[in-house]
Write a protein that holds these residues in place. Sequence first.
Motif, PDB file in Angstrom:
ATOM      1  N   PRO A 166    -102.756 -48.692  18.798  1.00 41.49           N
ATOM      2  CA  PRO A 166    -101.431 -48.090  18.367  1.00 41.49           C
ATOM      3  C   PRO A 166    -100.931 -48.710  17.055  1.00 41.49           C
ATOM      4  CG  PRO A 166    -101.255 -49.027  20.555  1.00 41.49           C
ATOM      5  CD  PRO A 166    -102.655 -49.372  19.826  1.00 41.49           C
ATOM      6  N   GLY A 167    -100.244 -47.642  16.170  1.00 43.11           N
ATOM      7  CA  GLY A 167     -99.959 -47.988  14.853  1.00 43.11           C
ATOM      8  C   GLY A 167    -100.888 -47.862  13.623  1.00 43.11           C
ATOM      9  N   THR A 168    -102.384 -47.596  14.178  1.00 40.01           N
ATOM     10  CA  THR A 168    -103.173 -47.143  13.055  1.00 40.01           C
ATOM     11  C   THR A 168    -102.973 -45.627  12.192  1.00 40.01           C
ATOM     12  OG1 THR A 168    -105.786 -46.818  12.795  1.00 40.01           O
ATOM     13  CG2 THR A 168    -104.748 -46.026  14.757  1.00 40.01           C
ATOM     14  N   VAL A 169    -103.488 -45.742  11.092  1.00 42.05           N
ATOM     15  CA  VAL A 169    -103.267 -44.660  10.368  1.00 42.05           C
ATOM     16  C   VAL A 169    -104.497 -43.791  10.603  1.00 42.05           C
ATOM     17  CG1 VAL A 169    -101.542 -45.319   9.063  1.00 42.05           C
ATOM     18  CG2 VAL A 169    -103.848 -45.634   8.242  1.00 42.05           C
ATOM     19  N   GLY A 170    -105.356 -44.172  11.251  1.00 42.67           N
ATOM     20  CA  GLY A 170    -106.664 -43.386  11.583  1.00 42.67           C
ATOM     21  C   GLY A 170    -107.843 -43.668  10.413  1.00 42.67           C
ATOM     22  N   ARG A 171    -108.504 -42.454  10.316  1.00 42.44           N
ATOM     23  CA  ARG A 171    -109.455 -42.403   9.211  1.00 42.44           C
ATOM     24  C   ARG A 171    -109.194 -41.339   8.280  1.00 42.44           C
ATOM     25  NH1 ARG A 171    -113.550 -44.845  12.305  1.00 42.44           N
ATOM     26  NH2 ARG A 171    -113.041 -44.688  14.600  1.00 42.44           N
ATOM     27  N   PRO A 172    -109.960 -41.420   6.805  1.00 34.28           N
ATOM     28  CA  PRO A 172    -109.741 -40.204   5.926  1.00 34.28           C
ATOM     29  C   PRO A 172    -110.189 -38.968   6.340  1.00 34.28           C
ATOM     30  CG  PRO A 172    -110.802 -42.161   5.027  1.00 34.28           C
ATOM     31  CD  PRO A 172    -110.762 -42.424   6.459  1.00 34.28           C
ATOM     32  N   PRO A 173    -109.694 -37.785   6.174  1.00 36.26           N
ATOM     33  CA  PRO A 173    -110.149 -36.490   6.433  1.00 36.26           C
ATOM     34  C   PRO A 173    -110.976 -35.977   5.742  1.00 36.26           C
ATOM     35  CG  PRO A 173    -107.938 -36.227   5.692  1.00 36.26           C
ATOM     36  CD  PRO A 173    -108.269 -37.773   5.904  1.00 36.26           C
ATOM     37  N   LEU A 174    -111.901 -34.949   6.011  1.00 41.23           N
ATOM     38  CA  LEU A 174    -112.518 -34.207   5.094  1.00 41.23           C
ATOM     39  C   LEU A 174    -112.132 -34.016   3.667  1.00 41.23           C
ATOM     40  CD1 LEU A 174    -115.591 -32.852   5.369  1.00 41.23           C
ATOM     41  CD2 LEU A 174    -114.296 -30.741   5.571  1.00 41.23           C
ATOM     42  N   GLY A 175    -112.726 -34.340   2.787  1.00 42.54           N
ATOM     43  CA  GLY A 175    -112.428 -34.348   1.126  1.00 42.54           C
ATOM     44  C   GLY A 175    -111.599 -35.499   0.744  1.00 42.54           C
ATOM     45  N   CYS A 176    -111.464 -36.388   1.467  1.00 37.81           N
ATOM     46  CA  CYS A 176    -110.609 -37.731   1.108  1.00 37.81           C
ATOM     47  C   CYS A 176    -111.491 -38.780   1.252  1.00 37.81           C
ATOM     48  CB  CYS A 176    -109.324 -38.087   2.100  1.00 37.81           C
ATOM     49  SG  CYS A 176    -108.089 -36.516   1.911  1.00 37.81           S
ATOM     50  N   ARG A 177    -111.244 -39.946   0.337  1.00 41.27           N
ATOM     51  CA  ARG A 177    -111.642 -41.086   0.419  1.00 41.27           C
ATOM     52  C   ARG A 177    -110.653 -42.272   0.159  1.00 41.27           C
ATOM     53  NH1 ARG A 177    -115.117 -44.437  -4.391  1.00 41.27           N
ATOM     54  NH2 ARG A 177    -115.395 -46.231  -3.075  1.00 41.27           N
ATOM     55  N   LEU A 178    -110.557 -43.182   1.190  1.00 43.97           N
ATOM     56  CA  LEU A 178    -109.939 -44.202   1.176  1.00 43.97           C
ATOM     57  C   LEU A 178    -110.238 -45.602   1.245  1.00 43.97           C
ATOM     58  CD1 LEU A 178    -106.893 -45.203   1.928  1.00 43.97           C
ATOM     59  CD2 LEU A 178    -107.247 -45.120   4.360  1.00 43.97           C
ATOM     60  N   ALA A 179    -109.731 -46.547   0.245  1.00 42.76           N
ATOM     61  CA  ALA A 179    -110.627 -47.726  -0.050  1.00 42.76           C
ATOM     62  C   ALA A 179    -109.454 -48.779  -0.612  1.00 42.76           C
ATOM     63  CB  ALA A 179    -111.482 -47.672  -1.191  1.00 42.76           C
ATOM     64  N   LEU A 220    -110.091 -43.278  -8.163  1.00 44.83           N
ATOM     65  CA  LEU A 220    -108.961 -43.483  -6.890  1.00 44.83           C
ATOM     66  C   LEU A 220    -107.724 -43.777  -7.307  1.00 44.83           C
ATOM     67  CD1 LEU A 220    -112.126 -44.006  -5.640  1.00 44.83           C
ATOM     68  CD2 LEU A 220    -110.856 -44.657  -3.556  1.00 44.83           C
ATOM     69  N   LEU A 221    -106.552 -43.224  -6.820  1.00 44.18           N
ATOM     70  CA  LEU A 221    -105.367 -43.237  -7.198  1.00 44.18           C
ATOM     71  C   LEU A 221    -104.569 -44.161  -6.005  1.00 44.18           C
ATOM     72  CD1 LEU A 221    -103.738 -41.593  -9.232  1.00 44.18           C
ATOM     73  CD2 LEU A 221    -102.914 -40.249  -7.375  1.00 44.18           C
ATOM     74  N   SER A 222    -103.803 -45.084  -6.877  1.00 43.70           N
ATOM     75  CA  SER A 222    -103.181 -46.181  -6.075  1.00 43.70           C
ATOM     76  C   SER A 222    -101.862 -45.585  -5.213  1.00 43.70           C
ATOM     77  CB  SER A 222    -102.411 -47.193  -6.869  1.00 43.70           C
ATOM     78  OG  SER A 222    -101.625 -48.005  -6.021  1.00 43.70           O
ATOM     79  N   THR A 223    -101.901 -45.967  -3.786  1.00 45.69           N
ATOM     80  CA  THR A 223    -100.741 -45.430  -2.858  1.00 45.69           C
ATOM     81  C   THR A 223     -99.487 -46.393  -3.289  1.00 45.69           C
ATOM     82  OG1 THR A 223    -101.175 -46.951  -1.325  1.00 45.69           O
ATOM     83  CG2 THR A 223    -102.357 -44.493  -1.383  1.00 45.69           C
ATOM     84  N   GLY A 224     -99.693 -47.541  -3.679  1.00 54.86           N
ATOM     85  CA  GLY A 224     -98.613 -48.417  -3.780  1.00 54.86           C
ATOM     86  C   GLY A 224     -98.549 -49.435  -2.491  1.00 54.86           C
ATOM     87  N   ASP A 225     -99.433 -49.020  -1.829  1.00 54.91           N
ATOM     88  CA  ASP A 225     -99.154 -49.767  -0.276  1.00 54.91           C
ATOM     89  C   ASP A 225    -100.503 -50.751  -0.131  1.00 54.91           C
ATOM     90  OD1 ASP A 225     -97.253 -48.223   0.928  1.00 54.91           O
ATOM     91  OD2 ASP A 225     -98.624 -46.640   1.326  1.00 54.91           O
ATOM     92  N   THR A 226    -100.281 -51.851   0.816  1.00 52.74           N
ATOM     93  CA  THR A 226    -101.230 -52.786   1.138  1.00 52.74           C
ATOM     94  C   THR A 226    -101.818 -52.324   2.308  1.00 52.74           C
ATOM     95  OG1 THR A 226     -99.914 -54.299   1.899  1.00 52.74           O
ATOM     96  CG2 THR A 226    -100.508 -54.519  -0.533  1.00 52.74           C
ATOM     97  N   GLY A 227    -103.184 -52.598   2.841  1.00 51.81           N
ATOM     98  CA  GLY A 227    -103.698 -52.331   4.207  1.00 51.81           C
ATOM     99  C   GLY A 227    -105.004 -52.725   4.313  1.00 51.81           C
ATOM    100  N   HIS A 228    -105.716 -52.453   5.337  1.00 56.22           N
ATOM    101  CA  HIS A 228    -106.903 -52.931   5.663  1.00 56.22           C
ATOM    102  C   HIS A 228    -107.563 -52.214   6.846  1.00 56.22           C
ATOM    103  CE1 HIS A 228    -104.756 -54.633   9.085  1.00 56.22           C
ATOM    104  NE2 HIS A 228    -105.671 -54.591   9.825  1.00 56.22           N
ATOM    105  N   PHE A 229    -108.929 -52.415   6.866  1.00 61.10           N
ATOM    106  CA  PHE A 229    -109.637 -51.397   8.114  1.00 61.10           C
ATOM    107  C   PHE A 229    -110.318 -52.565   8.888  1.00 61.10           C
ATOM    108  CE2 PHE A 229    -112.428 -52.261   4.502  1.00 61.10           C
ATOM    109  CZ  PHE A 229    -113.663 -52.620   5.170  1.00 61.10           C
ATOM    110  N   ASP A 230    -110.486 -52.119  10.354  1.00 60.91           N
ATOM    111  CA  ASP A 230    -110.908 -53.089  11.497  1.00 60.91           C
ATOM    112  C   ASP A 230    -112.628 -52.779  11.388  1.00 60.91           C
ATOM    113  OD1 ASP A 230    -111.298 -50.719  12.721  1.00 60.91           O
ATOM    114  OD2 ASP A 230    -109.712 -51.154  14.359  1.00 60.91           O
ATOM    115  N   PHE A 236    -105.354 -49.562   8.588  1.00 60.85           N
ATOM    116  CA  PHE A 236    -103.843 -49.898   8.968  1.00 60.85           C
ATOM    117  C   PHE A 236    -103.162 -50.095   7.608  1.00 60.85           C
ATOM    118  CE2 PHE A 236    -106.697 -50.923  12.418  1.00 60.85           C
ATOM    119  CZ  PHE A 236    -105.722 -50.728  13.529  1.00 60.85           C
ATOM    120  N   VAL A 237    -101.791 -49.803   7.695  1.00 58.61           N
ATOM    121  CA  VAL A 237    -100.980 -50.004   6.389  1.00 58.61           C
ATOM    122  C   VAL A 237    -100.329 -51.490   6.928  1.00 58.61           C
ATOM    123  CG1 VAL A 237     -99.173 -49.184   4.930  1.00 58.61           C
ATOM    124  CG2 VAL A 237    -101.040 -47.765   5.873  1.00 58.61           C
ATOM    125  N   ASP A 238    -100.392 -52.318   6.098  1.00 59.74           N
ATOM    126  CA  ASP A 238     -99.563 -53.475   6.118  1.00 59.74           C
ATOM    127  C   ASP A 238     -98.360 -53.588   5.458  1.00 59.74           C
ATOM    128  OD1 ASP A 238    -101.831 -54.473   7.476  1.00 59.74           O
ATOM    129  OD2 ASP A 238    -103.121 -55.034   5.747  1.00 59.74           O
TER     130      ASP A 238
END
Length: 342
Positions: A166-179, A220-230, A236-238
């Motif tokens: 609960p609270g996860t933002v999941g995974r990048p969809p097709l055509g996106c890269r998240l790092a 890659l473009l900054s979102t201005g957010d901090t987060g991590h992956f499990d 997850f957005v922190d």
Amino acid sequence: GSMVLLTSGTTGTPKGAPRNHIDPLQTAQLLDRIPWPECGSYVVAAPLFHATGLATCALGLALGNRAALARRFDPEATLAAMDTHQAGALIIVPTMLQRILDLGPDVLARYDISSLTVLFAAGSALSPDLCRRTAVAFGEVLYNLYGSTEVAAAAIATPAELRTAPGTVGRPPLGCRLACYDGQRRLITEPGRTGTLFVASGLSFTGYTDGGHKEIVDGLLSTGDTGHFDECGLWFVDGRDDDMIVSGGENVFPLEVENLLDGHPEIVEAAVIGVDDAEFGKRLRAFVVVCTDATLDADGVKTFVRSQLARHKVPRDVVFVKVLPRNETGKLLKGRLAEMPV
């Protein structure tokens, strides 16, 4: 075609974010992980000047759906519209979703919403408690999108992912890269380590209309957010990069405390900010909206946080308010909280 969207303006005057020469195939970002209904009805509660409402309404029309709109959001009227139109999809921002759930099971039971297969939420953080409450009230139909006006979609969480985390933002969809990258902009490759989130997407903007731009690393473009992956690859957005405070030498992200407080049975919603402190540099101040019959006091709030989190994450100040200041897209205006008298 091209268009200009406005940012929500939570940190100042809204800025224009152009979308130029968009490839229609980029729509796959919203089709990849969400089984959108077709040839039925959508209730679009999110405003159409917001990227969430605009994109999903356009997609719904392209799939042959009717779109039910309202000039102003009303939680029970939204339920009534879902019943009347037998909506297969509801487009909403988390604050609206919370207000619908706060109507209670007796009000929810008055309306037939069994046709709902996609409850799409985006625009601000979705707390773990809100994910759990939604599953109880509506079943496993909640899809959580993480993105921004500048980067468009970054990640989408499915009901199955929200059930396990609960609270996860999941995974990048097709055509996106998240790092995520550390402070020296080195790529973070180990699970659980927090960094600044960066996104590559075919729908990312081309720079603000005033000539400004977001930070770019490795394309890659900054979102201005901090987060991590499990360990499972879920993201997850922190918190906001500029929300993090250092209190007594310890890093604190207010969103972690907010998510905990949102799960208290007597708290309707809560917001936490950092304020100046002569001894610790910064300290946490919590703004809390409680239920009408609540008996919770400031010491009770502190005790609750202390029982779950480290000592340096306990708010030194607790302010009870009737409502939290938000803009028209439901985003919290923390700048106004900082100006409130204590």
